[in-house]
Design an enzyme around this catalytic site. Structure first.
Site, short mmCIF file in Angstrom:
data_model
loop_
_atom_site.label_atom_id
_atom_site.label_comp_id
_atom_site.label_asym_id
_atom_site.label_seq_id
_atom_site.Cartn_x
_atom_site.Cartn_y
_atom_site.Cartn_z
N ASN A 1 0.80 -1.24 0.00
CA ASN A 1 0.00 0.00 0.00
C ASN A 1 0.83 1.29 0.00
OD1 ASN A 1 0.70 -0.64 2.61
ND2 ASN A 1 -1.20 0.11 3.51
N GLU B 1 2.70 -5.71 12.39
CA GLU B 1 1.64 -4.72 12.26
C GLU B 1 0.67 -5.28 11.22
OE1 GLU B 1 1.70 -0.54 10.59
OE2 GLU B 1 -0.20 -1.59 10.42
N CYS C 1 -3.64 0.77 6.49
CA CYS C 1 -4.01 -0.07 7.64
C CYS C 1 -4.77 0.75 8.67
CB CYS C 1 -2.78 -0.74 8.24
SG CYS C 1 -1.42 0.38 8.51
#
Ligand code: ADP
Length: 517
Positions: A139, A233, A267
């Site tokens: 991303n 994460e 995220c």
């Protein structure tokens, strides 16, 4: 994709924009071996020596910003502004850790826990894991690698980076920069898919992973078997809570940005919204207007759009499923709701009349949707916000900042921004980590962001002249032992228990030759 090469494509056009090698597990092992050879010299440079190279990289990032943005756009189809954010972010983070590393890694000299320990000088030295493996998603093709590679390098580790197979070109560009500035060969990029990532997990001494919860769990299992530490994460389903006293215009614009930035492929993007009943209708109108005004499309080098394409077909399919399932169960689309044009463009979408049975509220969407729910009050908002397996971050929108903080402290999330989105992401002095299934460990947090890549080493050094033998060494002498154990007790216990009466009596009996029975 062939056996040896990955073809990288622009998701807006399907056009091939580059190829990278599919690195074999053996080649990963070779790369890690080479890093192990060079890491001791990198560690020996110390933070000041490493600062020189990190600031040279920072210069290179600034001088090559436009070229990096071109690479980034080619493989991600991001709007130009989004593509420019990655290099700017990288510059900021690199400066922070380059300049602060010396103080963050300085030895600690903790004060002894007891007066008895004052005979030693206590030192905690922070010694890096030799090779840190960083595995990143698609991303933010430049920022995601930099976020973790820079602190690990600043800590004195060598780094092997495995970028996403969807967007590997920016990471390769970064590695080219490291070589161009002539820095020591302690940073290597290996391209490939899951197998290459798994090989990194097999070889490195610490794994820093960002990506899906499913892959994170597999990595954690393997790290547990290897007994190497890791930090993960993972996914998120960030809630935004809009209280009745909020500035509704700011809330609508902020949540539109938080939900649609990078087409929602963040995220920490806003993935669900809870609004207090008195302002629900007004807020939905404002949010719908803000989202409907977004310009969807493909940018060249001139910034003309706010939202770009999704990373691939898979993402577009997930977003469409979440919208379709919600609508089938009674939700209403106030704007957007479908794919548009060529490529993987999906209209920025607002959904209302949603509930917690729907996939758009329960599962991570990672796309441009904002499902909005009406709640009776803050209590209901908090309960619903906490009704998730995830806990990455959240936002609270209110005119009363103290009340906002009270709500924040009751949310199960690693970060909460009041009247803002993403603010914690631009605060490297704070830890960024997820709770629940959003992750384990955290990145950054000032010194912690470097020390996590280090093994603390405890060193003791005599502060007073040493004798031939310490009191407790062999052969045992009961009177000396009783004295020193009594001293430990006196230092640690409280009240009359400081005095070990039975031992004193035993000592006296031993001295006078009496039986101890
Ligand atoms: P996403 O699809 O959101 O990128 P993934 O978790 O699938 O999330 O991928 C994130 C990163 O993890 C990518 O670089 C990918 O190649 C890598 N990866 C995938 N499977 C594995 C694995 N088994 N071990 C290590 N890395 C992996």
């Amino acid at each position: 994709m062939t056996d040896t090469v990955i073809e990288v494509r622009n998701p807006a056009t399907g056009e091939q924009v580059g190829t990278v090698p599919l690195t074999s597990p053996d080649a990963v092992a070779d790369a890690v071996r080479a890093l192990r050879e060079h890491q001791p010299a990198w560690e020996a440079l110390g933070p000041q020596g490493r600062k020189h190279w990190l600031l040279k990289l920072q210069d290179w990032l600034i001088d090559n910003t436009e070229a990096l943005a071109d690479t980034l756009q080619s493989e991600s189809a991001k709007p130009r502004v989004d593509a420019l954010i990655d290099p700017a972010f990288a510059v900021d983070l690199t400066g922070y850790y380059a300049r602060r590393a010396a103080s963050f890694l300085a030895d600690d000299h903790p004060s002894p826990h007891s007066p008895l320990a004052r005979v030693k000088k206590l030192t905690v030295a922070y010694r890096p894991y030799p090779v840190v493996g960083v595995i990143t998603p698609w991303n933010f093709p430049l920022a995601m690698p930099v976020i973790d590679v820079i602190p690990a390098l600043a800590a004195g580790a060598a780094v092997i980076l495995k970028p996403s197979e969807v967007t590997p070109l920016s990471a390769v560009h970064l590695a080219r920069g490291w070589a161009e500035i002539g820095a020591p060969p302690v940073f290597t990029v290996v391209t490939g898919a899951g197998e290459t990532g798994a090989a990194v997990v097999e070889q490195a001494d610490y794994i820093q992973f960002t990506g899906s919860t499913a892959t994170g769990r597999r990595i954690a299992e393997r790290c547990a078997q290897r007994l190497v530490p890791y930090s993960l994460e993972l996914g998120g389903k960030d809630p935004a809570i809009v209280l009745a006293d909020a500035d509704l215009d700011r809330a609508a614009h902020g949540i539109a940005f938080g939900g649609m930035f990078n087409a929602g492929q963040v995220c920490i993007s806003v993935e669900r919204v809870y609004v207090e009943a008195p302002v629900y209708d007004e807020f939905v109108t404002k949010l719908t207007d803000a989202v409907a005004a977004l310009r969807l499309g493909r940018d060249g080098q001139v910034a003309a759009h706010d939202v770009g394409a999704l990373a691939n077909e898979n993402q577009a399919a997930i977003v469409q499923r979440h919208v379709d399932e919600a609508v089938a169960a009674g939700a209403r689309v106030t704007t957007g709701g479908k794919r548009t044009g060529e490529g993987t463009f999906f209209e920025p979408t607002v959904l209302v009349d949603v509930d917690h049975s729907m996939s758009c509220i329960r599962e991570e969407t990672f796309g441009p949707t904002l499902p909005v729910m009406k709640v009776a009050d803050a209590e209901e908002a908090i309960a619903l916000a906490n009704d998730s397996i995830y806990g990455l971050s959240a936002s609270v929108w209110t005119g009363d900042k103290a009340a906002g903080e009270r709500v924040a402290r009751r949310l199960n999330a690693g970060a909460v921004n009041i009247n803002d989105v993403f603010a914690n992401l631009f605060s490297f002095a704070m830890p960024m980590g997820g709770w629940g299934q959003s992750g384990i460990g955290a990145r950054w947090g000032g010194a912690a962001g470097l020390r996590k890549y280090c093994r603390p080493q405890a060193i003791t050094k005599p502060m007073v002249p040493t004798m031939t033998k310490e009191v407790l060494w062999f052969p045992y002498d009961m009177s000396k032992v009783t004295f020193s154990l009594g001293a430990m007790r006196a230092a640690g216990a409280r009240g009359l228990r400081r005095i070990d009466v039975p031992s004193l009596l035993r000592l006296r009996r031993n001295a006078t030759g009496q039986s101890t029975s």
